[in-house]
Write an enzyme that holds these catalytic residues in place. Sequence first.
Site, mmCIF file in Angstrom:
data_model
loop_
_atom_site.group_PDB
_atom_site.id
_atom_site.type_symbol
_atom_site.label_atom_id
_atom_site.label_comp_id
_atom_site.label_asym_id
_atom_site.label_seq_id
_atom_site.Cartn_x
_atom_site.Cartn_y
_atom_site.Cartn_z
ATOM 1 C CD1 TRP A 1 3.971 3.379 -1.484
ATOM 2 C CD2 TRP A 1 2.283 4.455 -2.480
ATOM 3 N NE1 TRP A 1 3.545 2.612 -2.544
ATOM 4 C CE2 TRP A 1 2.500 3.250 -3.166
ATOM 5 C CE3 TRP A 1 1.249 5.290 -2.919
ATOM 6 C CZ2 TRP A 1 1.738 2.860 -4.270
ATOM 7 C CZ3 TRP A 1 0.487 4.897 -4.014
ATOM 8 C CH2 TRP A 1 0.740 3.698 -4.682
ATOM 9 C CD GLU B 1 3.408 -0.712 -3.300
ATOM 10 O OE1 GLU B 1 2.568 -0.594 -4.185
ATOM 11 O OE2 GLU B 1 4.424 0.002 -3.210
ATOM 12 C CD GLU B 2 -2.821 -4.694 -0.299
ATOM 13 O OE1 GLU B 2 -3.511 -4.383 -1.269
ATOM 14 O OE2 GLU B 2 -2.770 -5.870 0.140
ATOM 15 C CG ASP C 1 2.597 -6.655 2.227
ATOM 16 O OD1 ASP C 1 2.244 -5.456 2.212
ATOM 17 O OD2 ASP C 1 1.923 -7.541 1.686
ATOM 18 C CD GLU D 1 -1.008 -4.863 -10.658
ATOM 19 O OE1 GLU D 1 -2.200 -4.511 -10.492
ATOM 20 O OE2 GLU D 1 -0.050 -4.264 -10.127
HETATM 21 C C1 NOJ Z 1 -1.435 0.317 -4.571
HETATM 22 C C2 NOJ Z 1 -0.506 -0.806 -4.272
HETATM 23 O O1 NOJ Z 1 0.508 -0.782 -5.164
HETATM 24 C C3 NOJ Z 1 -1.239 -2.115 -4.293
HETATM 25 O O2 NOJ Z 1 -0.386 -3.161 -4.009
HETATM 26 C C4 NOJ Z 1 -2.330 -2.064 -3.294
HETATM 27 O O3 NOJ Z 1 -3.070 -3.246 -3.314
HETATM 28 C C5 NOJ Z 1 -3.228 -0.879 -3.558
HETATM 29 N N1 NOJ Z 1 -2.465 0.339 -3.623
HETATM 30 C C6 NOJ Z 1 -4.308 -0.767 -2.498
HETATM 31 O O4 NOJ Z 1 -3.707 -0.508 -1.252
HETATM 32 C C1 NOJ Z 2 1.519 -3.096 -6.802
HETATM 33 C C2 NOJ Z 2 2.183 -4.278 -6.247
HETATM 34 O O1 NOJ Z 2 1.434 -4.725 -5.143
HETATM 35 C C3 NOJ Z 2 3.595 -3.959 -5.831
HETATM 36 O O2 NOJ Z 2 4.220 -5.125 -5.402
HETATM 37 C C4 NOJ Z 2 4.367 -3.362 -6.967
HETATM 38 O O3 NOJ Z 2 5.632 -2.985 -6.515
HETATM 39 C C5 NOJ Z 2 3.649 -2.181 -7.546
HETATM 40 N N1 NOJ Z 2 2.285 -2.496 -7.857
HETATM 41 C C6 NOJ Z 2 4.319 -1.676 -8.808
HETATM 42 O O4 NOJ Z 2 4.301 -2.667 -9.791
#
Ligand code: NOJ
Ligand code: NOJ
Length: 578
Positions: A139, A198-199, A195, A423
């Site tokens: 992750w 999560e990227e 960030d 979402e």
């Molecule tokens: C899952 C993350 O929660 C999401 O924010 C991200 O865009 C995708 N993975 C792709 O990296």
């Molecule tokens: C993906 C989002 O990018 C992230 O901000 C969030 O924490 C997770 N999904 C779970 O909702």
Amino acid sequence: MRFLSLLSAVWTVGFAFAQSNADAFIAKEGPIAKAGLLANIGPSGAKSQGAQAGVVIASPSATDPPYLFTWTRDSALVFQAIIEQVISGTDASLRPHIDNYVRSQTILQQVSNPSGTVSSGGLGEPKFNIDLTAFTGAWGRPQRDGPALRSIALINWANHLLATNNASYVTNSLWPIIKLDLDYVANSWNLTGFDLWEEVNSASFFTTAVQHRSLRQGAALAKAIGQTGVVAGYTTQADNSLCFLQSYWNPSGNFATANTGGGRSGKDSNTVLTSIHTFDAEAGCDAATFQPCSDKALANLFVYVNAFRSIYTVNSGIPANQAVATGRYPEDVYFGGNPWYLSTLAVAEQLYDALIVWNKQGSLTVTAVSQPFFASLSPGVAVGTYAASTSTFTTLTAAVKTFADGFVAKVAQFTPSSGALAEQYDRNDGHPLSAVDLTWSYASALTAFAAREGKTPVSWGASGLTVPTTCERNTSPGGGGGPSVSVTFNVQATTVFGENIFLTGSVEALQNWSPDNAIALNSDNYPIWSVTVSVPANTRIEYKFIRKFNGAVTWESDPNRVINTPAPGSFIENDTWR
Ligand code: NOJ
Ligand code: NOJ
């Protein structure tokens, strides 16, 4: 003339449409959003079977995407909204959920996970299984906004309990977990991390801003309950992080760049979320803390919104002064890159927050920085301060309200009749996409609707802050001036004469994976090679040993080695060459 009056008639109709649309939608959606949010909280939420008490699932979607986990960020934002409802008296019956949340986070903080233990960086772990065990898959970790957001929620709760004579619970039950989070933030705010999306692994505006807020509030709470030992340290790091926060501003682009890395435009919902989640109505339109009505935050909102006008089919044909669907950031490709409900609602919320403050202070100021935003709504408006008695104030605030309602109307347009909020909604036809019943989407609806009603979240002390004139040296993330830990790397390696062992890895202190500049180990205790290096504390660091012989470099086999460095101090790492 004819044409003009026709235009204004169209405008009026457009205005009435957005407004009534927003009113009708909110009346219906408000209760659905609240029920949807509560359904996702354990132990008895209708859609969260298996979640421990006080655990917020991100979404009931178990696969595609797999969101049946609990994220520290989402949970804290959700509980922030719940805590506001209890504090403001909107719904006191939610209190048991808060007590459960406190207990769940007390457990969660202690769960060792791939980011580390509670004392070696584990608080930066972004998500856990809903039975409160560690998630061990790959992750984007760590994510350093989580502990900041959690402590903000709990500090607000603690302040409320102090005001209602519950000091011993605050000191005995809340302060220990708040302090763990704040110590983590104080020690690591200037290090990079992933960030909120999560990227991107860099420093991030939202993360820095909420870290600043948590330290500021944390210092005040510590003082109030006599925990004086930490006040100076938190305050110093609050000042440093506030100073650093200013560096994200892009003066030529007139917006706040979301991340210091990532190679994107930097236009990102991250920044609008910052504004609403650090709103403090007592701070007026202060730009240093990016208050919703500050010139910088409004200029930023304008640039951010405009970044989505031409990229989504659902936005085609919409005039440049009207609301559009907005997403995380224009370059997004996740699920094809779509508008997000919570991003679109955040724009509305920022504008409602701004209206609250303008009405409260009885004036509105247009600066050179915010003029492009205001001029888009009221062409030709000049830089100046307009008192509430002026027609310009009336015109501008009405236009901002209409604009804001337009974003709610966008969400209304693309919400199915059930009221369920996923979402994302599709960039081409607006149908709901990705995770169903996203808890954060519901929370964003509740807070946006509350702001439209003029409700303000509790003040956190943003008023009257001074940004240090020069930022403390070396406080930039990853810059190496933050808390460090002295690590002795020992590796057992047999070598031939003339062959030497070196070390390199993922941080500056380990020469950023450079074999040329790798750090030499000494062989005083051969076959143990050794070197002591000062590296950032509370950090996940990847590294490898390499051999150099006659100019040839040999790397150890994969995978990279990982250490999660502890809090400041010293540490010995014993490895064997592989
Ligand atoms: C899952 C993350 O929660 C999401 O924010 C991200 O865009 C995708 N993975 C792709 O990296
Ligand atoms: C993906 C989002 O990018 C992230 O901000 C969030 O924490 C997770 N999904 C779970 O909702």
